[in-house]
Design an enzyme around this catalytic site. Structure first.
Site, short mmCIF file in Angstrom:
data_model
loop_
_atom_site.label_atom_id
_atom_site.label_comp_id
_atom_site.label_asym_id
_atom_site.label_seq_id
_atom_site.Cartn_x
_atom_site.Cartn_y
_atom_site.Cartn_z
N ASP A 1 5.66 0.06 18.21
CA ASP A 1 5.34 0.05 16.79
C ASP A 1 3.82 -0.08 16.70
O ASP A 1 3.15 -0.45 17.67
CB ASP A 1 6.05 -1.09 16.06
C1 BGC Z 1 6.13 0.02 10.81
C2 BGC Z 1 6.84 1.23 11.35
C3 BGC Z 1 6.07 2.46 11.02
C4 BGC Z 1 4.66 2.33 11.58
C5 BGC Z 1 3.79 3.52 11.30
C6 BGC Z 1 4.69 -0.02 11.23
O1 BGC Z 1 4.00 -1.04 10.57
O2 BGC Z 1 6.78 -1.16 11.24
O3 BGC Z 1 8.14 1.30 10.84
O4 BGC Z 1 6.72 3.58 11.52
O5 BGC Z 1 4.04 1.20 10.99
O6 BGC Z 1 3.48 3.60 9.95
#
Ligand code: BGC
Length: 940
Positions: free
Chosen positions: A267
């Protein structure tokens, strides 16, 4: 061979002839006619160390670097999961300020789950895949499948509810649809990301049973049923290690047990340590708050590789996985199809998901549907009547082409003859005069449609924080009571996730849960209100009366103390808690009303045929009302005398049926062994007790209409392993459409293709079906899976045998074995033996034995192939491989070349034994996989 496999055989042969001849001058990795693994290995061999490193980390917020000299373009990732997010960055979270980054905004994940219709999931994924292609995206960051453990989690709206089975089926449909468009899905957040509180660091402690039975099954379905190409690690920690480099979750479970061959990405800013990232299963680092070459898997990793502290083989494995996904998503192919944006079909999908996902929770005296012809004035009250939601919630927000809000939808549907008045009722700056105006509007109308609930403001349904309580904001509880006192014909529509309703629920005649219904939401809602659409949504999660009734809160295990949250409720999540503990919910799991009525009758339990099937529940459903409608028949299993605690009942099947008035349909829900199993943490395996099980069929988890009991036959012998085929791999090489391979989104009833490997007789029945299968783990008869520690002489049989039945064997066979020292003893030795034989010859001849010493690893591998003319005549292909075993770290013994020698041979059968003569090694991973070949296949 069943007829379905014959269909695939014939189809495979027919299509094989249509392949475009490869361009002889193109390198194999650019030749789409080559098997995926051939392309991967070819490209891997051409990459420099620096290029390999560039493939495993980001070079902007949502891209990885191009390698122009090899024709590798920049790879584009994007959120997910409700459409294609607007462009961000490149180096900040700010909007890129483009004007061409709109997308169709689908309803939120929880609304999709409420449809209980996996075919719609497929269509949504397919539409988003097409839009992703049009926007030049290769990997879409969704679906999110974290289980709703607490009503307060700020991201519940993105996820698929509180049941692992429903989440697994619904996410699989979506993934299949999206990936059918050559766009990779990324199932997230693996795993246990069930609250947003302290999300970057909170450590989750959960027992093994709850992990396996509640929190992992949807991910497992994404991997094994839908063949998802990428997985995103979660921010939080699990048992003290961050999930983006959690050895147990990523290496042991995801890759070793489940056989996942795609990319694990972090993530954004979820990576914290180079060594762990290198060794614990992370393949792509995204979003770290550092300069790109300072990412943990960039220069710091390169340094450790160069100094020999970390093995190069580990890097190759990560790159291989990334290349595999690049090939699947056609980023190397010049003829990648352009997608389409905002088509009428996509709008239609958005509307249909909303129509089928809106849940009718209460409807006294047939308050709904409304009859426009009988109404003069409707008062629409509430801030959510005009508020737009699709852009909200943070990463899942969409820059929608348009958004029909509820008021617009109602005005349009009510028509010119109805006077629709609007009053905001509540809002941030709201006060007594807002309330007074709303009450006056209510009094002046024939009916009130109150549209309230939550929104995507931080602290409600929004990423990055949890809600503080389960109450409606802005004193809507008080407002609703005043409005219903002013006009008893008040229909309440709530947007958002679950809230407490006790204050007013008894007073209002009708209630709809509309979630966040996407850019067509206003139209969908109006159709439901006026009866153009008969509601068929069912709750994908239990609605508690009050927060303290729900398990995590009842036990005081939210949000955790001193950085750790312990899931003390274990398995008892959602209705498993309410039913087992006899707590009355506000609305039970699976609940949802209709404008018609359904009767259930004539349940039969029919013992199933085939390896995997146990029993099929068959029953009738009749639409006994006056309008057409759809019912979601739900099947729950209750075990009478379990050896370990089991929830009162668990969802194990469902089917949505569409019926005209008076129509009756026979519904069949097949149950496989998994429907009766639970995870025995003592035995570390799935078990079925020799016991009687109740099969409960109903319209919700608390409205059970039919029941019967069943005692599965106890099978004494080891279970035959059935390997799910991974449709993407199938599709990767052969580019068949899903219709062509009879591959449908996954209800239990729709057949999935499987390859049967019969390990008991060590034979694989060969028919020309052009299906590839996987072999993961060792000694399947004993379910003896990795990781395995070896401390003394141990023999671990690993069998893979194949007989083509006379048809040509195509493609490559690869066997990767990962060994790691666990203890530096003097001169540990490994002995590798490869035995060759064929199906009718007992295994037993040793063709090669070799001692592997620490410093100088060499082993000979031999495979026997018997000439077609004489069954017992063998010609042997010797192959020697030498590798240095590093003093520390891991050695990747790549046997790809060896298996390549089998190419084009008609028959072979091979067993490989790895004998550890002396301790000192831990086998951390071992898997084999065959990229091509003619395997037997059957529809289960
Ligand atoms: C979120 C993800 C997301 C990623 C990119 C993160 O903060 O937890 O679900 O895909 O950001 O935006």
């Amino acid at each position: 061979m069943k007829s379905s496999s014959l269909f695939v055989c014939v189809l495979g042969l027919a299509l094989a002839g249509q392949k475009v001849a490869a361009d002889e001058s193109a390198p194999p990795y650019l030749d789409a006619a080559q098997p995926v693994e051939t392309r991967v290995e070819d490209l891997l061999s051409r990459l420099t160390l620096a290029e390999k490193i560039s493939i495993i980390h980001a070079d902007s917020k949502f891209t990885t670097a191009a390698i122009p000299r090899l024709g590798i373009p920049r790879r584009w990732l994007d959120d997910g999961p409700h459409g294609v997010r607007e462009d961000i960055g490149p180096d900040t979270w700010a909007s890129a300020g483009r004007t061409d980054d709109f997308s169709t905004a689908m309803p939120a994940g929880i609304c999709l789950a409420a449809t209980w219709n996996p075919e719609l999931g497929f269509q949504e994924g397919e539409a988003i895949g097409q839009e992703a292609r049009a926007r030049g995206k290769d990997i879409m960051l969704g679906p999110g499948v974290n289980i709703l453990r607490t009503p307060l989690c700020g991201r519940n709206f993105e996820y698929l509810g509180d049941d692992p089975f429903l989440s697994g089926v619904m996410c699989s449909g979506y993934i299949r649809g999206e990936q059918s468009q050559g766009v990779a899905s990324c199932v997230k957040h693996f795993a246990l990301n069930n609250e947003e509180f302290d999300r970057m660091s909170i450590n989750v402690e959960v027992d093994e049973r709850a992990l396996r039975e509640i929190y992992l099954p949807a991910f497992k379905a994404a991997v094994q049923d839908a063949g998802v190409w990428t997985v995103m690690g979660a921010y939080n920690q699990f048992r003290g290690q961050h999930c983006c480099h959690n050895d147990y979750l990523l290496n042991a479970i995801l890759k070793d047990e489940w056989g996942f061959q795609g990319v694990v990405m972090s993530d954004w800013a979820g990576t914290h340590d180079t060594r762990q990232a290198a060794l614990n299963g992370l393949d792509l680092e995204m979003g770290t708050e550092k300069k790109y070459d300072g990412f943990y898997l960039a220069q710091p990793y390169l340094n450790l590789l160069k100094s020999g502290e970390l093995p190069l083989a580990g890097l190759d494995e990560k790159v291989r996985r990334n290349l595999r996904v690049m090939i699947a998503t056609h980023v190397l192919d010049s003829d990648r199809k352009k997608g389409s944006l905002n088509t009428a079909a996509h709008q239609e999908v958005a509307r249909q998901v909303a129509e089928e996902g809106i849940v009718l929770l209460k409807n006294e005296n047939q308050t709904l549907p409304l009859d426009a012809a009988k109404l003069k004035t409707i008062a629409v009250i509430g801030e959510n009547a005009t508020r737009l939601h699709t852009h909200g919630g943070d990463s899942s927000g969409i820059k929608a082409f348009y958004e029909i809000n509820p008021l617009d939808g109602i005005v349009k549907r009510a028509g010119k003859n109805v006077n629709v008045i609007f009053s905001e009722g509540y809002g941030k700056g709201g006060g007594a005069d807002l309330t007074d105006r709303a009450v006056a509007a209510a009094k002046s109308a024939d009916a009130v449609i109150y549209i309230g609930g939550l929104n995507h403001d931080r602290g409600f349904d929004c990423e990055g924080a949890d809600r503080v309580d389960m109450r409606l904001p802005c004193d809507q509880d008080g407002l609703i009571q005043k409005i219903v006192a002013a006009n008893p014909k008040t229909i309440v529509v709530l947007e958002g996730t679950m809230v407490e309703m006790d204050a007013w629920l008894g007073k209002v005649p009708a209630l709809l849960q509309a979630w966040y219904p996407g850019m067509e939401g206003g139209n969908a809602l109006a159709k439901v209100l006026f009866g153009d659409v008969n509601p068929s949504g069912k709750l994908p999660a239990t609605f508690p009366k009050k927060l303290s009734d729900s398990p995590a809160h009842a036990l005081g295990n939210y949000p955790g103390t001193n950085g750790t949250v312990t899931y003390a409720e274990g398995l008892l999540v959602g209705y498993r808690w309410f039913d087992t503990k006899n707590v009355g919910p506000q609305f039970p799991f699976g609940f949802g009303l209709s404008y018609t009525t359904f009767t259930y009758s004539d349940l039969k339990l029919i013992p199933a045929e085939g390896v995997n099937g146990v029993v099929t529940a068959q029953f009738d459903i009749e639409n006994t009302g006056k309008v057409a409608g759809a019912e979601v028949a739900q099947l729950y299993v209750h075990q009478r005398n379990p050896a370990l605690l089991r929830p009162e009942k668990e969802l194990k099947g469902f089917k949505k049926v569409f019926l005209k008035p008076g129509e009756k349909q026979v519904v069949s829900i097949p149950l496989k062994k998994a429907a009766f199993e639970y995870y025995d943490d003592g035995k570390k395996s799935w078990v079925t007790d020799d016991d009687t099980f109740e099969i409960l069929i109903g319209s919700s988890s608390r409205d059970l209409r039919l029941r019967d009991s069943f005692r599965p036959a106890v099978k004494k012998q080891a279970r035959q392993k059935v390997f799910n085929l991974f449709p993407p791999y199938y599709a990767w090489n052969n580019k068949f459409t899903r219709e062509e391979i009879g591959w449908n989104p996954g209800t239990e009833e729709v057949p999935q293709w499987t390859a049967n490997f019969n390990f008991a007789t060590n034979s694989l029945y060969g028919y020309p079906a052009s299906i590839r299968g996987w072999h993961y783990g060792w000694n399947p008869a004993e379910d003896n899976l990795f990781p395995k520690k070896i401390s003394e002489t141990t023999s671990i049989p690993c069998s893979f045998s194949y007989n083509s039945g006379g048809d040509d064997l195509h493609g490559d066979f690869a066997y990767d074995l990962f060994l790691r020292h666990d203890d530096k003893k003097a001169a540990p030795q490994l002995e590798v033996m490869v035995w060759a034989g064929n199906n009718s010859t007992p295994i037993g001849e040793i063709f090669s034995t070799n001692i592997i010493k620490v410093e100088d690893v060499a082993f000979d591998l031999w495979a026997g192939t018997n000439a077609p003319a004489g069954y017992y005549v063998y010609t042997f292909v010797p192959h020697e491989k030498t590798a240095k075993l590093p003093a520390e770290g891991s050695l990747n013994v790549d046997m790809m070349d060896f298996f390549r020698l089998l190419k084009g041979r008609d028959y072979f059968s091979m067993d490989m034994y790895l004998d550890v003569v002396e301790g000192g090694f831990e086998i951390v991973r071992g898997k084999g996989w065959a990229t091509c070949g003619w395997f037997s296949c059957e529809a289960e």
